[in-house]
Scaffold this motif. Structure first.
Motif, PDB file in Angstrom:
ATOM      1  N   ILE A   1       9.760   7.955 -14.839  1.00 32.63           N
ATOM      2  CA  ILE A   1       8.755   7.032 -14.957  1.00 32.63           C
ATOM      3  C   ILE A   1       7.946   7.062 -13.577  1.00 32.63           C
ATOM      4  CG2 ILE A   1      10.007   4.943 -14.141  1.00 32.63           C
ATOM      5  CD1 ILE A   1       8.156   3.133 -16.054  1.00 32.63           C
ATOM      6  N   THR A   2       6.674   6.873 -13.256  1.00 28.55           N
ATOM      7  CA  THR A   2       6.225   6.561 -11.761  1.00 28.55           C
ATOM      8  C   THR A   2       6.049   5.237 -11.462  1.00 28.55           C
ATOM      9  OG1 THR A   2       3.929   6.418 -12.674  1.00 28.55           O
ATOM     10  CG2 THR A   2       4.727   8.533 -12.520  1.00 28.55           C
ATOM     11  N   TYR A   3       5.987   4.847 -10.171  1.00 23.93           N
ATOM     12  CA  TYR A   3       6.069   3.753  -9.493  1.00 23.93           C
ATOM     13  C   TYR A   3       4.820   2.907 -10.131  1.00 23.93           C
ATOM     14  CZ  TYR A   3       9.765   4.514  -6.118  1.00 23.93           C
ATOM     15  OH  TYR A   3      10.857   4.880  -5.818  1.00 23.93           O
ATOM     16  N   GLN A   4       3.513   3.699 -10.258  1.00 24.25           N
ATOM     17  CA  GLN A   4       2.330   2.907 -10.691  1.00 24.25           C
ATOM     18  C   GLN A   4       2.716   2.315 -12.113  1.00 24.25           C
ATOM     19  OE1 GLN A   4      -1.204   5.215 -10.383  1.00 24.25           O
ATOM     20  NE2 GLN A   4      -1.604   4.753 -12.619  1.00 24.25           N
ATOM     21  N   ASN A   5       3.216   3.090 -13.026  1.00 28.71           N
ATOM     22  CA  ASN A   5       3.525   2.763 -14.316  1.00 28.71           C
ATOM     23  C   ASN A   5       4.738   1.783 -14.517  1.00 28.71           C
ATOM     24  OD1 ASN A   5       1.533   4.454 -15.440  1.00 28.71           O
ATOM     25  ND2 ASN A   5       3.210   6.116 -15.765  1.00 28.71           N
TER      26      ASN A   5
ATOM     27  N   ASP B   1       0.857  -1.293   0.114  1.00 25.75           N
ATOM     28  CA  ASP B   1       0.082   0.042   0.113  1.00 25.75           C
ATOM     29  C   ASP B   1       1.006   1.303  -0.135  1.00 25.75           C
ATOM     30  OD1 ASP B   1       0.811  -0.760   2.640  1.00 25.75           O
ATOM     31  OD2 ASP B   1      -0.861   0.178   3.646  1.00 25.75           O
ATOM     32  N   SER B   2       2.041   1.298   0.492  1.00 28.68           N
ATOM     33  CA  SER B   2       2.981   2.344   0.576  1.00 28.68           C
ATOM     34  C   SER B   2       3.438   2.561  -0.620  1.00 28.68           C
ATOM     35  CB  SER B   2       4.097   2.014   1.551  1.00 28.68           C
ATOM     36  OG  SER B   2       4.934   3.131   1.554  1.00 28.68           O
ATOM     37  N   ILE B   3       3.938   1.660  -1.568  1.00 29.50           N
ATOM     38  CA  ILE B   3       4.472   1.688  -2.809  1.00 29.50           C
ATOM     39  C   ILE B   3       3.548   1.877  -3.944  1.00 29.50           C
ATOM     40  CG2 ILE B   3       5.886   0.595  -4.556  1.00 29.50           C
ATOM     41  CD1 ILE B   3       7.453  -0.905  -2.266  1.00 29.50           C
ATOM     42  N   LEU B   4       2.249   1.226  -3.856  1.00 31.63           N
ATOM     43  CA  LEU B   4       1.330   1.252  -5.020  1.00 31.63           C
ATOM     44  C   LEU B   4       0.434   2.220  -4.875  1.00 31.63           C
ATOM     45  CD1 LEU B   4       0.890  -2.335  -6.315  1.00 31.63           C
ATOM     46  CD2 LEU B   4       2.521  -0.766  -6.814  1.00 31.63           C
ATOM     47  N   ILE B   5       0.257   2.912  -3.540  1.00 34.44           N
ATOM     48  CA  ILE B   5      -0.829   3.735  -3.259  1.00 34.44           C
ATOM     49  C   ILE B   5      -0.178   5.174  -3.039  1.00 34.44           C
ATOM     50  CG2 ILE B   5      -2.930   4.427  -2.257  1.00 34.44           C
ATOM     51  CD1 ILE B   5      -3.339   2.038  -3.934  1.00 34.44           C
ATOM     52  N   ASP B   6       0.669   5.121  -1.730  1.00 37.22           N
ATOM     53  CA  ASP B   6       0.944   6.260  -1.324  1.00 37.22           C
ATOM     54  C   ASP B   6       1.831   6.965  -2.235  1.00 37.22           C
ATOM     55  OD1 ASP B   6      -0.497   5.870   0.872  1.00 37.22           O
ATOM     56  OD2 ASP B   6       0.936   5.026   2.093  1.00 37.22           O
ATOM     57  N   GLU B   7       3.104   6.140  -2.576  1.00 35.79           N
ATOM     58  CA  GLU B   7       4.136   6.666  -3.660  1.00 35.79           C
ATOM     59  C   GLU B   7       3.801   6.426  -4.990  1.00 35.79           C
ATOM     60  OE1 GLU B   7       8.116   5.932  -2.130  1.00 35.79           O
ATOM     61  OE2 GLU B   7       7.417   4.804  -0.538  1.00 35.79           O
ATOM     62  N   ALA B   8       2.525   6.088  -5.497  1.00 33.90           N
ATOM     63  CA  ALA B   8       2.327   5.660  -6.877  1.00 33.90           C
ATOM     64  C   ALA B   8       2.705   6.538  -7.889  1.00 33.90           C
ATOM     65  CB  ALA B   8       0.709   5.212  -7.051  1.00 33.90           C
ATOM     66  N   ARG B   9       2.218   7.945  -7.700  1.00 41.24           N
ATOM     67  CA  ARG B   9       2.687   8.991  -8.593  1.00 41.24           C
ATOM     68  C   ARG B   9       3.900   9.599  -8.219  1.00 41.24           C
ATOM     69  NH1 ARG B   9      -2.091  10.212 -10.902  1.00 41.24           N
ATOM     70  NH2 ARG B   9      -1.002  11.195 -12.589  1.00 41.24           N
ATOM     71  N   THR B  10       4.609   9.195  -7.436  1.00 42.56           N
ATOM     72  CA  THR B  10       6.162   9.775  -7.127  1.00 42.56           C
ATOM     73  C   THR B  10       6.863   9.414  -8.577  1.00 42.56           C
ATOM     74  OG1 THR B  10       5.953   9.114  -5.010  1.00 42.56           O
ATOM     75  CG2 THR B  10       8.204   9.625  -5.767  1.00 42.56           C
ATOM     76  N   PRO B  11       7.518  10.624  -9.065  1.00 47.13           N
ATOM     77  CA  PRO B  11       8.288  10.267 -10.410  1.00 47.13           C
ATOM     78  C   PRO B  11       9.517   9.989 -10.039  1.00 47.13           C
ATOM     79  CG  PRO B  11       8.017  12.690 -10.182  1.00 47.13           C
ATOM     80  CD  PRO B  11       7.192  11.821  -9.001  1.00 47.13           C
ATOM     81  N   LEU B  12      10.148   8.979 -10.835  1.00 45.61           N
ATOM     82  CA  LEU B  12      11.695   8.638 -10.699  1.00 45.61           C
ATOM     83  C   LEU B  12      12.061   9.171 -11.913  1.00 45.61           C
ATOM     84  CD1 LEU B  12      11.287   4.635  -9.930  1.00 45.61           C
ATOM     85  CD2 LEU B  12      11.780   6.451  -8.289  1.00 45.61           C
ATOM     86  N   ILE B  13      13.116  10.207 -11.590  1.00 47.43           N
ATOM     87  CA  ILE B  13      13.752  10.993 -12.852  1.00 47.43           C
ATOM     88  C   ILE B  13      15.062  11.009 -12.924  1.00 47.43           C
ATOM     89  CG2 ILE B  13      13.863  13.403 -13.509  1.00 47.43           C
ATOM     90  CD1 ILE B  13      11.478  13.931 -12.065  1.00 47.43           C
ATOM     91  N   ILE B  14      15.749  10.709 -14.247  1.00 47.91           N
ATOM     92  CA  ILE B  14      17.354  10.803 -14.244  1.00 47.91           C
ATOM     93  C   ILE B  14      17.326  12.118 -15.263  1.00 47.91           C
ATOM     94  CG2 ILE B  14      19.001   9.771 -15.381  1.00 47.91           C
ATOM     95  CD1 ILE B  14      18.056   7.047 -15.073  1.00 47.91           C
ATOM     96  N   SER B  15      18.355  12.769 -14.861  1.00 44.25           N
ATOM     97  CA  SER B  15      18.502  14.095 -15.115  1.00 44.25           C
ATOM     98  C   SER B  15      19.976  14.483 -15.661  1.00 44.25           C
ATOM     99  CB  SER B  15      17.815  15.246 -14.414  1.00 44.25           C
ATOM    100  OG  SER B  15      18.549  15.076 -13.190  1.00 44.25           O
ATOM    101  N   GLY B  16      19.952  15.512 -16.666  1.00 49.41           N
ATOM    102  CA  GLY B  16      21.373  15.809 -16.992  1.00 49.41           C
ATOM    103  C   GLY B  16      21.526  17.482 -16.723  1.00 49.41           C
TER     104      GLY B  16
END
Length: 545
Positions: free
Chosen positions: A382-386, A227-242
């Motif tokens: 990408i988000t955790y959900q996707n 529930d923490s990963i797929l609901i609470d953090e679901a829309r948290t974006p993982l970003i690799i940047s330059g």
């Protein structure tokens, strides 16, 4: 009324698993006399059946989906034997025998559902059952936890069962190089955190050569604290940047302008601007200049148009306002020497090396008068959900899933099954207490903690931010209650192991920021033996505030 007429659907599910539990219990008598080598030989036998099936599918020219469907049927047939083998291995290696309800939990996970099991019922041990069964296909299994410590602990502890049975166990940690990651991902069962899996996926998609790719095709995944990963953090974006170069003086000037602008007391309605220079929407986490604010900002900067393409300022001003209003020191970040370090809102841990994108981190550095680092641009996200929707088969376990059942079903097509406890619960769960004002609430928490401390019982108090933890610490200090403070501040992080080791002692009081993501395990008396670990929330600490 529906339950009375149709019966409890969860009870019907559990009833369906009972014949399989009986089969596994009968097989236990046959498997117990086997030697260690004979027990490992069953793994070879199981894998041989699946290898023969895969070869047959290949010869018939069947596609991936058809092959996976046939594999699933074979795995379902092997389930009683495989679970009986893992139960026997658990007895020999860990001196732990899976209870019948844990077998049911394993079946729920194997079917790609979410198992709701109360804390202390052994979810970590339950995961060994479906992980072993689904690893027999050779396609890999991922067991996901919320932090590096738990991933390492489970790989070392539960991994003993899988290694004993002849499977390879991998572990993904934050500082591993690509070659080591590839080796660990190629293992039969890999323990990792959700963030490491997500970032490796992004890096793989940015790779210019197949040799740089570390992950295999996703197959089967079990998520702890789902529930923490797929609901609470679901829309948290993982970003690799330059990095990109932007003039630093603009960040500093924007911070000065933001400090001079006045916030509106209320939101504008019907297209009419409110009194003030800008309005803040805390729900959407956005700041918007009013017409008056635009004019004032342009006057302070000395330009005629904030949106002038030749000399744009609007983006810098907006970020500066967000840094002023929405990013709070000691809540969203801490200042460590000359850096603004992000504090993870879900775990309460500092995240060195991570930075907010799109110039937001630079705006915070300007606000705090810190050296401004070069800005970054998003290269992959990408988000955790996707990300977790990429797995053909996904399962999870947690102590609290039923309340989010509709969202799990709608977003992930995951059913929730409540697995009963092995014994009747003797603990009383009290209802929440609500207070009119925040000061009254914290004073009540301090008073309750003091009363429990006087009885000699250990207390763990969870807070949501560094600021709140220090507020409570001050209230306890007023009452002369000795306590330990565990939050993202450097002086506290350095003492984390010591604080955790002593948190279960008689009369100990510990304030921890967002303990849910910390892996709330207490080591009794500092004993590092895994068998001595007990869950804080419901076993070790009699009282949780």
């Amino acid at each position: 009324m529906l339950k009375l007429l149709l019966g409890d659907p969860n009870a019907r599910k559990l009833k369906r698993y009972q014949p399989l539990v009986s089969d596994i219990n009968l097989l236990e008598e046959e498997i117990a006399p086997l030697s260690d080598d004979e027990l490992r030989g069953l793994t070879v036998e199981f894998r041989g059946k699946l290898a023969a099936l895969q070869l047959d599918c290949q010869n018939r020219g069947l596609g991936t989906e058809a092959t996976l469907e046939r594999e699933r049927k074979v795995l379902d047939e092997l389930l009683p034997q495989a679970f009986a083998v893992v139960r026997e291995a658990g007895k020999r290696v860990l001196a732990m025998r899976h209870f019948d309800v844990q077998l049911i939990g394993g079946m729920v996970l194997h079917e790609g559902q979410i198992a709701e099991m109360k804390t202390g019922e052994g979810k970590t041990l339950v995961a060994t059952l479906p992980a072993y069964l689904n690893a027999l296909s050779g396609r890999g299994v991922h067991v996901v936890t919320v932090n590096d410590y738990l991933a390492r602990r489970d790989a070392e502890w539960m991994g003993q069962v899988h290694r004993f049975l002849g499977l390879s166990v991998g572990l993904i940690q934050q500082d591993m190089d690509p070659a080591t990651r590839r080796t660990n991902y190629n293992c039969d069962i890999t323990y990792a955190t959700n963030s490491e899996l997500g970032f490796d996926y992004l890096r793989d998609n940015m790779a210019s050569d197949i040799a740089e790719v570390v992950q295999r095709q996703p197959n089967y995944c079990v998520i702890d604290e789902v529930d923490s990963i797929l609901i609470d953090e679901a829309r948290t974006p993982l970003i690799i940047s330059g990095q990109i170069e932007r003039p630093q003086e603009k960040y500093q000037k924007a911070a000065e302008v933001a400090a001079a602008l006045q916030r509106s007391e209320e939101m504008g309605k019907d297209g009419i601007d409110p009194e003030g220079d800008y309005e803040v929407d805390e729900k959407q986490r956005s700041c918007t200049l009013t017409d008056e604010g635009y004019a004032k900002a342009e006057q302070l900067i000395g330009v005629s148009d904030l949106f002038d393409p030749a000399d744009p300022w609007a983006h810098f001003i907006t970020n500066a306002l967000k840094a002023k209003e929405l990013f709070v020191k000691d809540v969203n970040y801490i200042v460590r020497v000359s850096d603004a370090v992000i504090v993870d809102e879900f775990t309460g841990r500092v995240m060195p090396g991570r930075r907010w994108s799109d110039g937001q981190h630079q705006a915070i550095e300007a606000k705090e008068s810190l050296p401004i680092q070069p800005e970054t641009q998003t290269l992959a996200s990408i988000t955790y959900q996707n990300f977790f929707l990429l797995y053909p088969r996904l399962a999870g376990m947690t102590g609290t899933a039923k309340t989010e059942e509709v969202e799990f079903e709608k977003t992930y097509k995951l059913e929730v099954t409540i697995v009963p406890t092995n014994r009747l619960r003797s603990r009383a769960d009290w209802t929440d207490q609500v207070y009119k004002t925040e000061p009254a609430k914290w004073q009540a928490v301090a008073n309750e903690t003091a009363a429990i401390h006087k009885d000699g019982r250990p207390v763990l108090v969870g807070t949501t931010s560094v600021e709140k933890s220090e507020l409570l610490s001050a209230l306890l200090a007023e009452q002369e209650i000795p306590h330990n403070l565990l939050n993202a501040k450097p002086e506290n992080v350095e003492r984390e192991a010591e604080i955790i080791a002593q948190a279960g002692r008689s009369g100990a009081v510990t304030i921890a920021t967002n303990m849910a993501g910390r892996g709330t395990d207490i080591i009794l008396g500092g004993n590092s033996d895994y068998m001595a670990r007990l869950k804080v929330r419901e076993q070790l600490l009699p009282q949780l505030v």
